[in-house]
Design a protein around this motif. Structure first.
Motif, PDB file in Angstrom:
ATOM      1  N   VAL A 608       0.837  -1.197   0.000  1.00 41.10           N
ATOM      2  CA  VAL A 608       0.000   0.000   0.000  1.00 41.10           C
ATOM      3  C   VAL A 608       0.878   1.256   0.000  1.00 41.10           C
ATOM      4  O   VAL A 608       0.570   2.251  -0.673  1.00 41.10           O
ATOM      5  N   ALA A 609       1.993   1.227   0.738  1.00 45.88           N
ATOM      6  CA  ALA A 609       2.907   2.378   0.740  1.00 45.88           C
ATOM      7  C   ALA A 609       3.434   2.653  -0.658  1.00 45.88           C
ATOM      8  O   ALA A 609       3.528   3.810  -1.098  1.00 45.88           O
ATOM      9  N   ALA A 610       3.783   1.599  -1.407  1.00 53.70           N
ATOM     10  CA  ALA A 610       4.270   1.794  -2.773  1.00 53.70           C
ATOM     11  C   ALA A 610       3.155   2.313  -3.684  1.00 53.70           C
ATOM     12  O   ALA A 610       3.381   3.196  -4.525  1.00 53.70           O
ATOM     13  N   GLN A 623      10.448   0.578   7.179  1.00 54.17           N
ATOM     14  CA  GLN A 623      10.417   2.020   6.910  1.00 54.17           C
ATOM     15  C   GLN A 623       9.141   2.435   6.185  1.00 54.17           C
ATOM     16  O   GLN A 623       8.519   3.446   6.517  1.00 54.17           O
ATOM     17  N   ALA A 624       8.740   1.667   5.171  1.00 55.23           N
ATOM     18  CA  ALA A 624       7.547   2.033   4.404  1.00 55.23           C
ATOM     19  C   ALA A 624       6.308   2.020   5.289  1.00 55.23           C
ATOM     20  O   ALA A 624       5.441   2.901   5.183  1.00 55.23           O
ATOM     21  N   ALA A 625       6.211   1.028   6.181  1.00 55.09           N
ATOM     22  CA  ALA A 625       5.053   0.940   7.071  1.00 55.09           C
ATOM     23  C   ALA A 625       5.017   2.106   8.054  1.00 55.09           C
ATOM     24  O   ALA A 625       3.949   2.666   8.344  1.00 55.09           O
ATOM     25  N   VAL A 626       6.182   2.487   8.570  1.00 56.54           N
ATOM     26  CA  VAL A 626       6.253   3.627   9.491  1.00 56.54           C
ATOM     27  C   VAL A 626       5.777   4.893   8.799  1.00 56.54           C
ATOM     28  O   VAL A 626       4.976   5.679   9.355  1.00 56.54           O
ATOM     29  N   GLU A 627       6.241   5.113   7.577  1.00 53.60           N
ATOM     30  CA  GLU A 627       5.873   6.329   6.858  1.00 53.60           C
ATOM     31  C   GLU A 627       4.408   6.314   6.425  1.00 53.60           C
ATOM     32  O   GLU A 627       3.755   7.368   6.378  1.00 53.60           O
TER      33      GLU A 627
END
Length: 805
Positions: A608-610, A623-627
C-alpha cells in the motif's frame, strides 16, 4: 539482652549497587538494633538482633521502603540464636553461593551529584565521573558478583583518602558506592584526533568547539561509543549519515534539559517523567513544528527521538555546545555498538573526526533504550540501557535453566532461572559478523555473570538464523524450536503474567511458518505450550524473496496481480516508476520462482505504501510501514470493507488446540488494495487513503478475532509483532475488541517487535519443561496450574494456497 530476638534475613532481587546495605545500616541505627549486613552472589544477607517489634519494623521497611533503584523480589526471615551483639556493621562480602541476585541497570546522574558537578567550590567540579549510591554506572561495569569494587571495571582505580572516607562513612551518600572516585583517583578524560593524537586543551570545551565547527565527535558513554554532531548543522548531519551508511532512519537528539526538549517535541506528563527519570531512554515525541534541528536529523518523520543527558559527561558537553546534539551509536548501520577501546581504535577513524574518551573500561555493551508513550502508557521500542538486565517475572518457575536465542533482527536473548527471566540489552541485527560475535559474547557474559548454565535452549524455527545455528551448535543441551509468531504471543503472555489460552494476533514482517512459507499476519489460538493457526491474511507471492523486503514496489505488484487476476490496471504511477522491471517481477511471481507465499501484514503495508507513492525502496526494514502510518489522516475513522472467510470448526475433544482446527479464518488483504486503488483513481488524498487502509485492516482483524474467540470460547486476546508498534492500528484494534467485550493484552515493558521474542521462546520452553517434569514426576498435571498443559502439536492449515491470492 532481655527480650531480644535475632533473625537471619535474606533479600533477593535488584539489591546490589543501589545503596541497599547503607539503607539497612541506617534502619538498624534508627531502630536501635545490632547485627550485620552484607552481599553475596544471591543478594543481601542480614542478621539483626534486638527487641522483637523493632526487628519486625526493620523487616517491613526492607520490604516496603527500599531505595529508589532497588527491586525487592523476595524476603525470607529465619529465627536464630541471640548472640548479645552490641553494634551493627557492614560485613565483608561472601564470594560463594547461589547467584540469584540481579544486577542493577545503569542510572542517570542524580540531582545531588549534578549540583556538585556545577559547583565551583566542590572538589568534583566539572568532573565527568561524579556518582553516588543513587546514580551512575552499574550493569555496564560489573564483571562479577557480589557487586563490590573488585568485581567492577573500577577495580584498577585505588580510592584516594578523601573518597575512601566517604566510602566508609555510614552518614555519607557515597557509603559503599562502588564506582566512587574523584579527579585525584578516578578515570580521566581526553580528546584525541582520528589518528589517536591527543588534542590539547580542556577535553569537553575543545570537543564542543569541534562540534561547533561541524565535526563528527565520538563520545565514550556508559555502554559504548556514540557519534555526536551539532543537530542544527545540516552539513554535519549529512556527513554523519554518509559515514554511518544510514541514509534515512531518524537520529536521536540530545537536549540539554526539559525546556530544550519541549522546543523539539510535544511533551505530556508521562513523556516528561520518562525523559527526566533515572532510566533516561530516548523518548519518541510528536515533532514540534519549527523544531530547531536540521532537516536530515529525521527526514519526513512526524516523531523525534529525544533524550536528556544521563552521565556527567553528557551534561558538560550539552552545556558547552548549548544547542541540541545528534547522538547515535558509533557503528556502521546494522552493526552492534562499539564499546571496547581497542575496537574503537580500529572502527572509529572512518566515522569520527575526534574521539572524547576515558580510561574506565566498559564491560557490558548497552545501547540506548527507546520508548514511546502509547495511549498514556510507556511502551518499549528498544530495551537496553536503564532497563536491562532488570528481570521479567515469569508466571511460573522454569524447572531448569533456559536460554532463548531470539531472532535475526532486533535481536535480544533471554536467560530464565526459576521465575526470573533476564532479557539481554538490545543486540541488534545478526546479519553481519560483528553482530554474531556480539550475540555470542553477550550470551557467555550474562551466563557467567549470573552463574546460569542453560539446560534447555529455545530457538526460532528458521534454520538459517545465526541464533538458530548458535543454538544447534551448543553441546549437552535440550533444544526447543519455537515458531516465530507463537513466540510473539508467548512474550505478550509472559509480560502480562498470563498462561493463556488466548486468541493471539501476531502481525509482523516475516517469520518462518510450520509449512515452510513466510508468515506474518497470524491469528493463533495459543497458550504457553502450543498453538493452532486459526486464521491469517491470505497469502500472496513475495517476488524475489528478501528483495521484496527492500523493494516494497514488488509487493505492490504481487498484490495488484492477486487483486485483479493477473491483469494489473493501466496508468498506475507505481508501474510507471518501476516499468523496466515490472513485467519480470510479475512473471517471477506467477511462476513461483524465488517467490515464497507470504501472509505477512508488514508486506501488505509495503504494498500500500508503494501504491500511494510513499516509498518504493526502503533503507531499513519497516520504513515504508512507518511512513504510511505517519501519512494517515488522524481525523478519518472509516475503513475499506474486507472479506473475512471462515469460521473455524469445532472438533471433538482431543482435536487441535482447545478444540479449534482448520478450516481457518481468512482475511482478504486484496480487498484493501482494491479499496486503495479505487480511491486513488477518484483523486482522494493519500492521507485519507492511508487512514482508511488502517481502519479497514483493524476492522477485519476485529471480525476475524471475534469469530475465533466465539468458536474457541475465549475472552482474551494478545496483540504482538512489530506491526503493532503502529499506534494507529494498535488503538483501532484494541478499541474494536474492547467494544465487543474482549480483554486485550499488549506489550509495554518488552518490545512488541523481535526484541521481545526471546522472552516468548523462554516462556514456551519453560512451560514445556514443566509439562515434562509433571509427567515424569507426579503424573499428569492437574488444573491447579493452567500453565502445565500437554503440549499441542504445532499445525498449519491446508488453505494457504487460496486461488485468489
Amino acid at each position: 539482652m532481655g527480650g531480644a530476638v535475632r533473625c537471619r534475613v535474606r533479600v533477593e532481587g535488584t539489591v546490589q549497587g543501589v545503596g541497599f546495605r547503607p539503607f539497612v545500616y541506617a534502619l538498624a541505627t534508627e531502630f536501635g538494633l545490632s547485627g550485620l549486613v552484607g552481599n553475596d552472589p544471591g543478594g543481601v544477607f542480614i542478621e539483626v538482633e534486638g527487641a522483637a517489634p523493632a526487628v519486625t519494623a526493620l523487616v517491613d521497611a526492607v520490604r516496603d521502603r527500599a531505595p529508589a533503584l532497588a527491586e525487592v523480589d523476595r524476603v525470607d526471615v529465619t529465627r536464630i540464636p541471640v548472640t548479645g551483639s552490641r553494634t551493627f556493621e557492614i560485613a565483608p562480602s561472601r564470594p560463594t553461593g547461589s547467584r540469584s541476585t540481579t544486577v542493577a541497570p545503569d542510572a542517570a546522574t542524580c540531582a545531588d551529584c549534578l549540583a556538585e558537578l556545577f559547583d565551583p567550590a566542590d572538589r568534583r567540579h566539572r568532573y565527568p565521573f561524579v556518582n553516588c549510591t543513587n546514580c551512575g554506572p552499574r550493569y555496564t561495569i560489573v564483571t562479577d558478583l557480589p557487586y563490590d569494587r573488585p568485581g567492577t571495571t573500577m577495580a584498577g582505580f585505588a580510592m584516594c583518602p578523601d573518597c575512601a572516607r566517604e566510602y566508609h562513612d555510614p552518614g555519607d551518600r557515597r557509603f559503599h558506592a562502588q564506582p566512587v572516585c574523584c579527579p585525584a583517583c578516578g578515570p580521566t578524560l581526553e580528546l584525541v584526533g582520528a589518528d589517536g593524537t591527543p588534542v590539547p586543551g580542556d577535553p569537553v570545551r575543545t570537543a564542543a568547539a569541534w562540534l561547533d565547527q561541524g565535526a563528527v565527535v565520538a563520545v565514550k558513554g556508559l555502554g559504548g561509543y556514540h557519534l555526536a554532531v551539532d543537530a542544527t548543522d545540516e552539513e554535519a548531519v549529512a556527513t554523519l549519515r554518509a559515514r554511518k551508511r544510514r541514509p534515512g532512519k531518524a537520529f536521536a537528539v540530545l537536549a540539554r534539559d526539559l525546556t530544550e526538549a519541549a522546543r523539539l517535541g510535544v511533551l505530556d506528563e508521562v513523556s516528561a517523567r520518562l525523559l527526566d527519570g533515572a532510566r533516561r531512554p530516548v523518548v519518541l515525541l510528536p515533532r514540534r513544528a519549527g523544531a530547531p534541528v536540521a532537516p536530515s536529523v529525521a527526514p519526513g518523520d512526524r516523531l523525534l527521538g529525544v533524550l536528556l543527558p544521563y552521565t556527567p559527561l553528557h551534561h558538560l558537553l550539552a552545556g558547552a555546545l548549548d544547542r541540541p546534539l545528534v547522538l547515535t551509536s558509533a557503528n556502521v548501520s546494522d552493526e552492534p555498538i562499539v564499546h571496547r577501546d581497542d575496537d574503537a581504535g580500529r572502527r572509529l577513524p572512518g566515522l569520527a573526526d575526534a574521539v572524547l574518551r576515558h580510561d574506565r573500561p566498559i564491560h557490558a555493551p548497552c545501547d540506548d533504550s527507546v520508548v514511546r508513550v502509547v495511549r498514556g502508557r510507556p511502551t518499549s521500542v528498544r530495551r537496553a540501557r536503564g532497563y536491562a538486565p532488570e528481570p521479567i517475572v515469569l508466571p511460573w518457575p522454569s524447572p531448569r535453566p533456559v536460554l532463548g536465542c531470539g531472532g535475526q533482527t532486533k535481536n535480544t536473548f533471554c536467560l530464565a532461572d526459576g521465575r526470573r527471566a533476564i532479557l539481554s540489552p538490545h543486540v541488534g541485527d545478526l546479519d553481519s559478523y560483528p553482530g554474531t560475535v556480539a550475540f555470542a559474547d553477550g550470551v557467555a557474559r550474562l551466563c557467567r555473570l549470573f552463574g546460569v548454565t542453560p539446560a534447555v535452549v529455545a530457538h526460532d524455527l528458521h534454520p538459517d538464523y545465526p541464533s538458530t545455528r548458535y543454538a544447534r551448535a551448543l553441546p549437552d543441551v535440550e533444544l526447543v524450536a519455537v515458531q516465530h509468531h507463537h513466540a510473539h504471543v508467548a512474550a505478550c503472555l509472559a509480560e502480562n503474567g498470563e498462561p493463556g489460552p488466548v486468541v493471539g494476533v501476531a502481525f509482523d514482517g516475516t517469520g518462518y511458518g510450520t509449512d515452510g512459507t513466510v508468515w506474518g499476519g497470524e491469528l493463533l489460538v495459543a497458550d504457553l505450550t502450543g498453538f493452532v493457526r486459526a486464521g491469517h491474511l491470505l497469502p500472496v507471492p513475495m517476488p524475489g524473496g528478501t528483495a521484496a523486503i527492500r523493494q516494497p514496489w514488488r509487493m505492490a505488484a504481487a498484490y495488484l496481480s492477486a487483486a485483479y487476476d493477473g491483469q494489473v490496471p493501466d496508468g498506475l504511477d507505481v508501474v510507471r516508476r518501476n516499468a523496466d522491471r515490472w513485467p519480470d517481477v510479475l512473471r517471477l511471481a506467477a511462476r513461483g520462482v524465488n517467490s515464497p507465499p507470504t501472509s505477512s501484514a508488514g508486506r501488505l503495508f509495503d504494498a500500500v505504501a508503494a501504491l500511494l507513492g510513499v516509498r518504493d525502496v526502503v533503507d531499513y526494514e519497516g520504513q515504508a510501514a512507518v511512513e504510511l502510518e505517519q501519512l494517515a489522516d488522524p481525523g478519518v475513522r472509516d475503513g475499506y470493507p474486507v472479506t473475512v472467510t471462515g469460521p473455524p470448526t469445532v472438533d471433538p475433544p482431543g482435536g487441535g488446540v482447545h478444540g479449534v482446527s482448520a478450516p481457518v479464518v481468512g482475511v482478504h488483504g486484496v480487498d484493501l488494495v482494491r479499496g486503495v486503488l479505487a480511491d486513488l483513481r477518484r483523486g482522494v488524498q493519500p492521507a485519507v487513503i492511508a487512514a482508511r487502509f488502517h481502519h479497514g485492516l483493524a476492522a477485519a482483524t476485529v471480525t476475524a478475532v471475534r469469530r475465533i474467540a466465539e468458536t474457541a470460547g475465549l475472552g482474551t486476546v494478545a496483540l504482538s509483532g512489530g506491526v503493532f508498534g503502529n499506534p494507529l492500528l494498535l488503538g483501532a484494534v484494541t478499541d474494536g475488541l474492547t467494544r465487543h467485550g474482549l480483554r486485550v493484552l499488549t506489550h509495554h515493558r518488552v518490545p512488541c517487535n523481535d526484541g521481545g521474542i526471546s522472552l516468548g521462546q523462554v516462556a514456551v520452553a519453560a512451560a514445556l519443561d514443566r509439562v515434562a517434569a509433571a509427567r515424569s514426576g507426579a503424573g499428569e498435571p492437574g488444573s491447579a496450574d493452567p500453565g502445565q498443559r500437554v503440549a499441542d502439536e504445532q499445525v498449519h492449515d491446508p488453505g494457504t494456497a487460496d486461488s485468489r491470492a
